[in-house]
Design an enzyme around this catalytic site. Structure first.
Site, PDB file in Angstrom:
ATOM      1  N   SER A 142       0.809  -1.021   0.398  1.00 58.03           N
ATOM      2  CA  SER A 142      -0.255   0.319  -0.129  1.00 58.03           C
ATOM      3  C   SER A 142       0.987   1.333  -0.395  1.00 58.03           C
ATOM      4  CB  SER A 142      -0.508  -0.061   1.685  1.00 58.03           C
ATOM      5  OG  SER A 142      -0.928   1.208   2.020  1.00 58.03           O
ATOM      6  N   HIS A 199      -1.942  -1.307  -3.777  1.00 62.41           N
ATOM      7  CA  HIS A 199      -2.997  -0.985  -3.343  1.00 62.41           C
ATOM      8  C   HIS A 199      -2.821   0.497  -2.553  1.00 62.41           C
ATOM      9  CE1 HIS A 199      -6.167  -2.111  -0.418  1.00 62.41           C
ATOM     10  NE2 HIS A 199      -5.657  -0.695   0.389  1.00 62.41           N
ATOM     11  N   ASP A 233      -4.363   3.570  -0.928  1.00 66.60           N
ATOM     12  CA  ASP A 233      -5.920   4.054  -0.374  1.00 66.60           C
ATOM     13  C   ASP A 233      -6.404   5.841  -0.641  1.00 66.60           C
ATOM     14  OD1 ASP A 233      -6.153   2.203   1.764  1.00 66.60           O
ATOM     15  OD2 ASP A 233      -3.792   2.691   1.815  1.00 66.60           O
ATOM     16  N   MET A 292      -8.855   8.685   0.200  1.00 70.48           N
ATOM     17  CA  MET A 292      -9.842   8.978   1.987  1.00 70.48           C
ATOM     18  C   MET A 292     -10.566   9.905   0.763  1.00 70.48           C
ATOM     19  SD  MET A 292      -7.736   7.832   4.583  1.00 70.48           S
ATOM     20  CE  MET A 292      -6.817   6.099   4.466  1.00 70.48           C
ATOM     21  N   HIS A 329      -8.828   1.423  -3.295  1.00 67.76           N
ATOM     22  CA  HIS A 329      -9.929   0.972  -1.993  1.00 67.76           C
ATOM     23  C   HIS A 329     -10.038   2.249  -1.911  1.00 67.76           C
ATOM     24  CE1 HIS A 329      -9.591  -0.316   1.962  1.00 67.76           C
ATOM     25  NE2 HIS A 329     -10.357   0.016   1.674  1.00 67.76           N
ATOM     26  N   MET A 337     -12.061   4.999   0.186  1.00 68.69           N
ATOM     27  CA  MET A 337     -12.721   5.014   1.729  1.00 68.69           C
ATOM     28  C   MET A 337     -13.566   6.429   1.289  1.00 68.69           C
ATOM     29  SD  MET A 337      -9.759   3.409   3.446  1.00 68.69           S
ATOM     30  CE  MET A 337      -8.602   3.545   1.901  1.00 68.69           C
ATOM     31  N   MET A 391     -11.063  -5.717   6.647  1.00 73.76           N
ATOM     32  CA  MET A 391     -10.479  -4.392   6.956  1.00 73.76           C
ATOM     33  C   MET A 391      -9.951  -4.843   8.546  1.00 73.76           C
ATOM     34  SD  MET A 391     -10.039  -1.914   5.218  1.00 73.76           S
ATOM     35  CE  MET A 391      -9.329  -0.683   5.936  1.00 73.76           C
ATOM     36  N   ASP A 433      -6.143  -5.864   5.583  1.00 72.88           N
ATOM     37  CA  ASP A 433      -5.577  -4.440   5.072  1.00 72.88           C
ATOM     38  C   ASP A 433      -5.405  -3.900   6.767  1.00 72.88           C
ATOM     39  OD1 ASP A 433      -4.775  -2.936   3.933  1.00 72.88           O
ATOM     40  OD2 ASP A 433      -6.924  -1.597   3.203  1.00 72.88           O
TER      41      ASP A 433
HETATM   42  C1  DX5 Z   1      -6.068   1.662   6.348  1.00 76.19           C
HETATM   43  C2  DX5 Z   1      -5.491   1.992   4.977  1.00 76.19           C
HETATM   44  C3  DX5 Z   1      -4.420   0.534   5.007  1.00 76.19           C
HETATM   45  C4  DX5 Z   1      -3.736   1.177   5.149  1.00 76.19           C
HETATM   46  C5  DX5 Z   1      -2.735   0.012   5.836  1.00 76.19           C
HETATM   47  O1  DX5 Z   1      -7.047   2.697   6.017  1.00 76.19           O
HETATM   48  O2  DX5 Z   1      -6.782   0.814   4.208  1.00 76.19           O
HETATM   49  O3  DX5 Z   1      -4.863  -0.095   3.262  1.00 76.19           O
HETATM   50  O4  DX5 Z   1      -2.755   1.535   4.532  1.00 76.19           O
HETATM   51  O5  DX5 Z   1      -1.895   0.706   6.333  1.00 76.19           O
HETATM   52  P1  DX5 Z   1      -0.538  -0.290   7.273  1.00 76.19           P
HETATM   53  O6  DX5 Z   1      -0.135  -1.242   6.399  1.00 76.19           O
HETATM   54  O7  DX5 Z   1       0.428   0.762   7.523  1.00 76.19           O
HETATM   55  O8  DX5 Z   1      -1.643  -0.616   8.639  1.00 76.19           O
HETATM   56 ZN    ZN Z   2      -6.395   0.338   2.090  1.00 78.79          ZN
END
Ligand code: DX5
Ligand code: ZN
Length: 221
Positions: free
Chosen positions: A8, A32, A34, A36, A65, A67, A136, A174
């Site tokens: 990620s 991956h 992320d 947000m 991903h 969010m 998650m 994740d």
């Molecule tokens: C959290 C994300 C994860 C995050 C994981 O909201 O969806 O993908 O990047 O980070 P680590 O591996 O540091 O927990």
């Molecule tokens: Zn993620």
């Protein structure tokens, strides 16, 4: 079953993103990303412009991903930017199905993510239509959080159900995934490990990715 590593980029150094991706690419099955939106989760992170930039520098599939509160309004932009799959939250839209139809129409792989407080049962009605179930293992929003071991029974429940129904679905985890917690997730039935801090937070991301990938490769035998 294939066992896959999904670094990620959330914990990567964005000033050197191409170098960071190149460092882990030999051991990665996909990246991956992320996304947000500041609503579904408090932070704002990456959008389609970064996916577009990543698309130019790597052939790895890009998993977005999302969010976000309204994935149906966003998903097309990610497809156009070069995203290969969209994973959105079952908690987000009133009904995941229209998003699913749109994602399919755009030619992307489809995934549903379930937050720690959401039971596995919630995803059952959609399993025949998705490629990935993303369990998650932290509350979404930040990299670097501690792994929630309470999620292990949920992973086992998902694996038992998916195998019994003979469905071809990846179970990805994740959040807080490292060699130790990742091994427990694999034991529980996950086959895709997502990891940000355990890779990009290390002084040698290549070695960190290699170690995780080695653990995954051993499961293939
Ligand atoms: C959290 C994300 C994860 C995050 C994981 O909201 O969806 O993908 O990047 O980070 P680590 O591996 O540091 O927990
Ligand atoms: Zn993620």
């Amino acid at each position: 079953m294939r066992f896959k590593l999904a670094p990620s980029v959330l914990a990567a150094d964005f000033a050197y993103l191409a170098d960071q991706v190149a460092a882990v690419a030999p051991h990665a099955d996909h990246l991956h990303v992320d996304v947000m939106d500041g609503h579904f989760v408090p932070p704002i992170t990456i959008g389609p412009v970064v996916v577009k930039a990543l698309r130019k520098i790597t052939d790895l599939p890009l998993e977005c991903h999302l969010m976000v509160t309204e994935p149906e309004r966003q998903v097309e932009q990610f497809a156009e930017a070069g995203g290969d799959s969209a994973v959105w939250h079952i908690e987000s839209p009133p009904d995941p199905r229209p998003v699913l139809q749109l994602v399919r129409k755009l030619g992307m792989r489809a995934g549903l993510a379930i937050n720690p407080e959401t039971p596995f049962e919630t995803a059952i009605p959609y399993l025949e239509e998705i490629d990935v179930l993303n369990v998650m293992t932290v509350n979404p929003g930040w990299a670097g959080q501690a792994f929630l071991a309470d999620m292990l029974p949920k992973i086992a429940e998902a694996r038992a159900h998916i195998d019994k129904a003979a469905l071809d679905i990846d179970i990805s985890v994740d959040g807080g995934v490292n060699v130790e917690t990742g091994r427990r997730c694999l034991d529980a039935g996950a086959n895709v490990l997502g990891a940000a801090t355990a890779i990009f937070g290390k002084p040698d991301p290549t070695a960190a990715a290699a170690e995780l990938k080695q653990m995954l490769s051993e499961r293939e035998r």
